[in-house]
Design an enzyme around this catalytic site. Structure first.
Site, short mmCIF file in Angstrom:
data_model
loop_
_atom_site.label_atom_id
_atom_site.label_comp_id
_atom_site.label_asym_id
_atom_site.label_seq_id
_atom_site.Cartn_x
_atom_site.Cartn_y
_atom_site.Cartn_z
N SER A 48 0.86 -1.19 0.00
CA SER A 48 0.00 0.00 0.00
C SER A 48 0.89 1.23 0.00
O SER A 48 1.84 1.32 0.78
CB SER A 48 -0.91 0.00 1.23
OG SER A 48 -1.72 1.15 1.25
N HIS A 106 -20.40 12.60 1.09
CA HIS A 106 -20.83 13.76 1.85
C HIS A 106 -20.32 15.07 1.25
O HIS A 106 -20.79 16.15 1.62
CB HIS A 106 -20.42 13.65 3.32
CG HIS A 106 -18.93 13.64 3.55
ND1 HIS A 106 -18.19 12.50 3.56
CD2 HIS A 106 -18.07 14.66 3.79
CE1 HIS A 106 -16.92 12.80 3.79
NE2 HIS A 106 -16.82 14.11 3.94
N HIS A 111 -1.95 7.37 -4.99
CA HIS A 111 -2.18 6.17 -4.18
C HIS A 111 -2.09 4.95 -5.08
O HIS A 111 -2.49 4.99 -6.25
CB HIS A 111 -3.57 6.23 -3.53
CG HIS A 111 -4.15 4.87 -3.24
ND1 HIS A 111 -5.04 4.24 -4.10
CD2 HIS A 111 -3.96 4.01 -2.21
CE1 HIS A 111 -5.38 3.07 -3.61
NE2 HIS A 111 -4.74 2.90 -2.47
N ASN A 156 -0.89 -2.74 13.12
CA ASN A 156 -0.29 -1.54 13.66
C ASN A 156 -1.01 -0.29 13.16
O ASN A 156 -1.10 -0.04 11.97
CB ASN A 156 1.19 -1.50 13.25
CG ASN A 156 1.93 -0.30 13.79
OD1 ASN A 156 1.75 0.81 13.30
ND2 ASN A 156 2.76 -0.52 14.79
#
Length: 287
Positions: free
Chosen positions: A109, A187, A123, A272
């Site tokens: 990631s 939203h 990303h 973690n």
């Protein structure tokens, strides 16, 4: 369902190798970056799950020439899902999850927040998930500029399209539409960036082919992103540009804390917390 021990090791090893390739490339970009501050370097920290069910590597660079904060994490975790996560998987239709909560997962990631507002944030992730009754791949990449350049968007998408087209001519349109839906902030009524591709639950019945596609998605990342960073890291910017960047980062933080599937899974399974939340920007602003 077989244990798939060899396949799981192959996938975990490849995700680890991709992590090594990307961190080396990013440190090389730092060496070529503008300014006289020291070139950034990754701080590498081993991570573990709360119940000692595997762990990973958290690699974070802060305050570099090009990257204000970038994290590239690799993990290989296993164990039993807690009842809430188990119920969520069962609701997604994972076979046998209501009877057997064992799981294994590995992946990489990455989230990069840039010094120069002209350089887009980005990303990427790829992963494999296994349960005693199912396996699948998932992942994708999306570009998050605060100041969009259409040519950058086109280049990023073209690289992802090529990775998809090498496997199935329908993949790009399907996974681009999925990204447009997934990386949307309800939203706010807007996308968090200019999209990319996203896929999950990929199991065509051919493990080797699905793994090959996932490898190609991961391998497409550097050619898709590095040229954009290299072209814009020296570009001039204003305080107004910086303000735009910080406000846009607020959108990114909202999305990752409220909607992101990986964030929810990582926290639910006891990984973690610093590694799970490394995607958050170092500074953000709300108006």
């Amino acid at each position: 369902m077989p244990e798939m021990t060899a396949e799981r090791k192959q996938a975990a090893d490849w995700f680890h190798a991709l992590r090594d390739t990307i961190t080396a490339a990013f440190e090389g970009l730092e060496d070529r970056g503008p300014g006289d501050r020291p070139a950034g370097r990754f701080q590498v920290t081993p991570t573990t799950r709360a119940d000692d069910g595997g762990g990973g590597i958290m690699s974070v660079m802060r305050g570099g020439r090009v990257f204000e904060k970038v994290g590239v994490n690799w993990s290989e975790v296993h164990g039993k899902l807690n009842p809430r996560a188990q119920a969520a998987m069962a609701a997604r239709g994972v076979p046998g999850m209501d009877r057997d909560a064992r799981f294994w997962a590995s992946g990489i990631s990455l989230v990069a927040h840039m010094q120069n507002p002209q350089v887009p944030a980005v990303h990427m992730n790829t992963r494999m998930f296994w349960t005693p009754n199912a396996w699948w791949f998932g992942g994708g990449a999306d570009l998050n500029p605060c100041i969009e350049y259409p040519e950058d968007t086109a280049h990023f998408h073209d690289r992802l399209r090529a990775a998809c087209d090498a496997h199935d001519p329908g993949y790009y349109d399907r996974f681009k539409a999925w990204a447009d839906e997934y990386f949307f902030i309800p939203h706010r009524g807007r996308a968090r960036g200019v999209g990319g591709i996203f896929y999950d639950d990929l199991n065509t019945g051919d493990w080797a082919e699905d793994f090959a596609f996932t490898r190609d998605v991961g391998s497409a990342f550097l050619p898709a992103f590095l040229p954009l960073a290299e072209a814009r890291m020296d570009a001039p910017w204003t305080e107004a540009d910086r303000d735009t960047q910080l406000v846009h980062r607020g959108l990114y933080a909202e999305y990752n804390l409220v909607y992101d599937r990986g964030t929810k899974f990582g926290l639910e399974t006891g990984h973690n917390a610093d590694a799970v939340l490394m995607s958050l920007p170092p500074l953000a602003k709300w108006v």
